[in-house]
Design an enzyme around this catalytic site. Structure first.
Site, PDB file in Angstrom:
ATOM      1  N   ASP A  75       0.880  -1.161   0.000  1.00 33.41           N
ATOM      2  CA  ASP A  75       0.000   0.000   0.000  1.00 33.41           C
ATOM      3  C   ASP A  75       0.913   1.205   0.000  1.00 33.41           C
ATOM      4  O   ASP A  75       1.833   1.307   0.809  1.00 33.41           O
ATOM      5  CB  ASP A  75      -0.945   0.031   1.193  1.00 33.41           C
ATOM      6  CG  ASP A  75      -2.125   0.934   0.877  1.00 33.41           C
ATOM      7  OD1 ASP A  75      -2.903   0.596  -0.031  1.00 33.41           O
ATOM      8  OD2 ASP A  75      -2.264   2.005   1.500  1.00 33.41           O
ATOM      9  N   HIS A 189      11.063   4.185  -2.498  1.00 28.65           N
ATOM     10  CA  HIS A 189      10.330   3.836  -1.285  1.00 28.65           C
ATOM     11  C   HIS A 189      10.042   2.333  -1.236  1.00 28.65           C
ATOM     12  O   HIS A 189      10.209   1.687  -0.219  1.00 28.65           O
ATOM     13  CB  HIS A 189       9.027   4.643  -1.239  1.00 28.65           C
ATOM     14  CG  HIS A 189       8.234   4.602  -2.514  1.00 28.65           C
ATOM     15  ND1 HIS A 189       8.803   4.792  -3.751  1.00 28.65           N
ATOM     16  CD2 HIS A 189       6.914   4.355  -2.767  1.00 28.65           C
ATOM     17  CE1 HIS A 189       7.882   4.680  -4.703  1.00 28.65           C
ATOM     18  NE2 HIS A 189       6.731   4.409  -4.123  1.00 28.65           N
TER      19      HIS A 189
HETATM   20  P1  IMP Z   1      -2.803   1.797  -3.511  1.00 23.58           P
HETATM   21  O1  IMP Z   1      -1.610   1.424  -2.695  1.00 23.58           O
HETATM   22  O2  IMP Z   1      -3.334   0.659  -4.315  1.00 23.58           O
HETATM   23  O3  IMP Z   1      -3.830   2.505  -2.696  1.00 23.58           O
HETATM   24  O4  IMP Z   1      -2.324   2.803  -4.642  1.00 23.58           O
HETATM   25  C1  IMP Z   1      -1.293   3.693  -4.415  1.00 23.58           C
HETATM   26  C2  IMP Z   1      -1.171   4.712  -5.528  1.00 23.58           C
HETATM   27  O5  IMP Z   1      -0.060   5.537  -5.176  1.00 23.58           O
HETATM   28  C3  IMP Z   1      -0.830   4.125  -6.875  1.00 23.58           C
HETATM   29  O6  IMP Z   1      -1.946   3.890  -7.683  1.00 23.58           O
HETATM   30  C4  IMP Z   1       0.034   5.234  -7.486  1.00 23.58           C
HETATM   31  O7  IMP Z   1      -0.769   6.198  -8.035  1.00 23.58           O
HETATM   32  C5  IMP Z   1       0.705   5.865  -6.297  1.00 23.58           C
HETATM   33  N1  IMP Z   1       2.045   5.296  -6.185  1.00 23.58           N
HETATM   34  C6  IMP Z   1       2.485   4.363  -5.314  1.00 23.58           C
HETATM   35  N2  IMP Z   1       3.760   4.029  -5.567  1.00 23.58           N
HETATM   36  C7  IMP Z   1       4.118   4.785  -6.622  1.00 23.58           C
HETATM   37  C8  IMP Z   1       5.326   4.846  -7.360  1.00 23.58           C
HETATM   38  O8  IMP Z   1       6.322   4.148  -7.139  1.00 23.58           O
HETATM   39  N3  IMP Z   1       5.301   5.720  -8.367  1.00 23.58           N
HETATM   40  C9  IMP Z   1       4.244   6.501  -8.684  1.00 23.58           C
HETATM   41  N4  IMP Z   1       3.091   6.449  -8.051  1.00 23.58           N
HETATM   42  C10 IMP Z   1       3.034   5.589  -7.015  1.00 23.58           C
END
Ligand code: IMP
Length: 207
Positions: A75, A189
């Site tokens: 996440d 990260h």
């Molecule tokens: P979730 O963890 O599924 O809620 O989504 C996290 C969102 O954060 C992703 O859809 C991306 O838009 C953004 N995100 C997370 N990690 C990255 C990364 O390494 N690069 C760019 N966007 C990121």
């Protein structure tokens, strides 16, 4: 801490192709194979928690229980200082149902403009990744990594995903969208969280 043995089959508890690709790149050198939740027809649980760790746990436990295999979730999101940490856990949702990250980046930029945030110092941001390894019996462990930098406009590069084209990590000249995958993996990260996961859960002689 419970260890994962070399050769273990893992479920990557994600339906996000960008994350699945990056997690596969990270685990490959450790002799592990991964199948994604989508390939096993495991549904995507609703992310009802308000923290990265809470949502990472929920996703990993859901896939581990549904598959009977250990599951690794991620996440993650972008936290913008001037926006009080937004979009944070809502980073994916800012892209709307069409998952349009040009739209999401434009929204971040518009909110920064409303705050007259024009110089790098007032455009500070970080990406945070929280990985969770969960087992079918309900045991779960969380690992968090961050990378700090600032946001540029207009976005630059087509190589990454999500908000990568507007993120410039401290000390770098290329945005995450312009970097080759290996260069991003060296400082990201996700890679930092992954290093903590490796130290805790893998026999390092596998690497
Ligand atoms: P979730 O963890 O599924 O809620 O989504 C996290 C969102 O954060 C992703 O859809 C991306 O838009 C953004 N995100 C997370 N990690 C990255 C990364 O390494 N690069 C760019 N966007 C990121």
């Amino acid at each position: 801490m419970r260890k994962l043995e070399a050769g273990t089959r893992l479920v990557v508890a994600s339906h996000n192709p960008g994350k699945i690709r990056e997690i596969n790149d990270l685990i490959r050198p450790y002799g592990m194979s991964a199948v994604s939740a989508g390939e096993l027809n495991i549904s995507e649980p609703e992310e009802t928690e308000t923290t990265f760790a809470g949502n990472a746990r929920l996703k990993a436990l859901h896939s581990a229980k549904a598959s009977g295999l250990p599951a690794l979730s991620d996440d993650s999101g972008l936290e913008v200082e001037a926006l009080g940490g937004a979009p944070g856990v809502y980073s994916a949702r800012w892209a709307g149902p069409a998952k349009d990250f040009n739209y999401a980046m434009q929204r971040v930029e518009s909110e920064l403009q409303e705050k007259f945030a024009r110089d790098p110092e007032s455009r500070r941001a970080n990406f945070t990744a929280t990985l969770c390894l969960a087992w079918p019996d309900g045991e779960a462990e969380v690992f968090e990594g961050k990378v700090f930098g600032h946001l540029v406009w207009p976005p630059r590069g087509e190589k990454g995903f999500g908000y990568d084209p507007m993120f410039l990590a401290d000390g770098e000249t290329l945005t995450f969208g312009e970097m080759e995958a290996e260069a991003k993996h060296a400082i990201s990260h996700r890679a930092r969280a992954f290093a903590l996961f490796v130290a805790a859960c893998l026999d390092r002689s596998d690497g």
